[in-house]
Design an enzyme around this catalytic site. Structure first.
Site, mmCIF file in Angstrom:
data_model
loop_
_atom_site.group_PDB
_atom_site.id
_atom_site.type_symbol
_atom_site.label_atom_id
_atom_site.label_comp_id
_atom_site.label_asym_id
_atom_site.label_seq_id
_atom_site.Cartn_x
_atom_site.Cartn_y
_atom_site.Cartn_z
ATOM 1 C CB THR A 144 -0.906 0.061 1.141
ATOM 2 O OG1 THR A 144 -1.896 1.213 1.184
ATOM 3 C CG2 THR A 144 -0.249 0.003 2.673
ATOM 4 C CG ASN A 145 -0.330 4.744 -1.393
ATOM 5 O OD1 ASN A 145 -0.834 5.598 -0.719
ATOM 6 N ND2 ASN A 145 -0.894 4.131 -2.391
ATOM 7 C CG LEU A 146 3.358 6.393 3.625
ATOM 8 C CD1 LEU A 146 4.587 7.251 4.154
ATOM 9 C CD2 LEU A 146 2.935 5.464 5.121
#
Ligand code: C5P
Length: 224
Positions: free
Chosen positions: A29-31
């Protein structure tokens, strides 16, 4: 400006990150926090629109009066957005969609077998939700107004114009400044065929209201 400039308009927004499974308990995933997209959804609702928010995995409350569809992967977000776009008048893509996903997620948890061997992941590209919807007939005729976001760090204006062309959208919004992920403030650069409008540093709430006002003027066709 009318107090409800988006009255009668259906606005579709994607927000947050996506989650791409490696196996049933792991993923990539990402932030992205989803804060900007949720603020835009709230502002659009307050401007009188009927708002549908397609959200990746985030920890945020649903803005009042907004219809929310929770999704996990880019492909789920894509399917939900394409379906909702059929009825929308405005599409604002704020989501940080994963560019790639593991090519073949394991059906069962990948086990560490003690041999020191590590799994080899290979990836395939995810659909570009914004570019795809921007190519649809309703977007091409202007019935559906598409807005993209970009996180550029250098050559802001030139890169934003290039991305606007690449995505085929009338309006591209660039985040100004580094690392806006998770923060409550930001600054934006709006790039369209007429040029550039800067929304200086402010809370995401205020920026979202200003952005919605700018979009409403363009949708109504009164930008000079
Ligand atoms: O190409 P890039 O990821 O920088 O483009 C960002 C814009 O495109 C954002 O509006 C984002 O929501 C949208 N996007 C998308 N689907 C993707 C990748 C980006 O809708 N797979």
């Amino acid at each position: 400006l009318a107090p409800k400039p988006l009255l009668g308009q259906r606005v579709l927004i994607t927000a947050g990150p996506t989650f791409e499974a490696i196996d049933p308990v792991r993923g990539i995933t990402n932030l992205s926090s989803g804060k900007m997209g949720f603020a835009v959804a709230r502002a659009a609702r307050e401007a009188g629109a009927e708002v549908t928010l397609v959200a990746g995995p985030v920890h945020l409350p649903t803005p009042r009066g907004v219809q929310r569809i929770d999704v996990s992967s880019a492909r789920e977000m894509h399917a939900a957005a394409v379906q909702q776009a059929q009825e929308a008048h405005v599409f604002i893509a704020t989501a940080a969609v994963a560019d790639w996903r593991p090519a073949s997620p394991a059906e069962h948890k990948i086990k560490k077998d003690g041999s020191g061997q590590v799994p080899q992941l290979s990836f395939v590209e995810n659909p570009d939700i914004l570019a795809g919807i921007a190519r649809s007939p309703r977007a091409r005729t202007g019935e559906l107004y598409c807005v993209g976001f970009a996180a550029e760090s250098e050559n802001l204006q030139a890169n934003a114009q290039a991305k606007r062309a690449r995505k085929g959208v009338p309006l591209l919004v660039a985040n100004i400044g580094p690392a806006t992920f998770g923060r409550d403030d930001n600054a934006l650069l709006l790039v369209d065929e007429k040029g550039v409008v800067e929304l200086p540093h402010a809370s995401k709430r205020v920026l979202a209201q200003q952005l919605i006002a700018e979009i409403a003027r363009r949708v109504a066709g009164d930008v000079i």
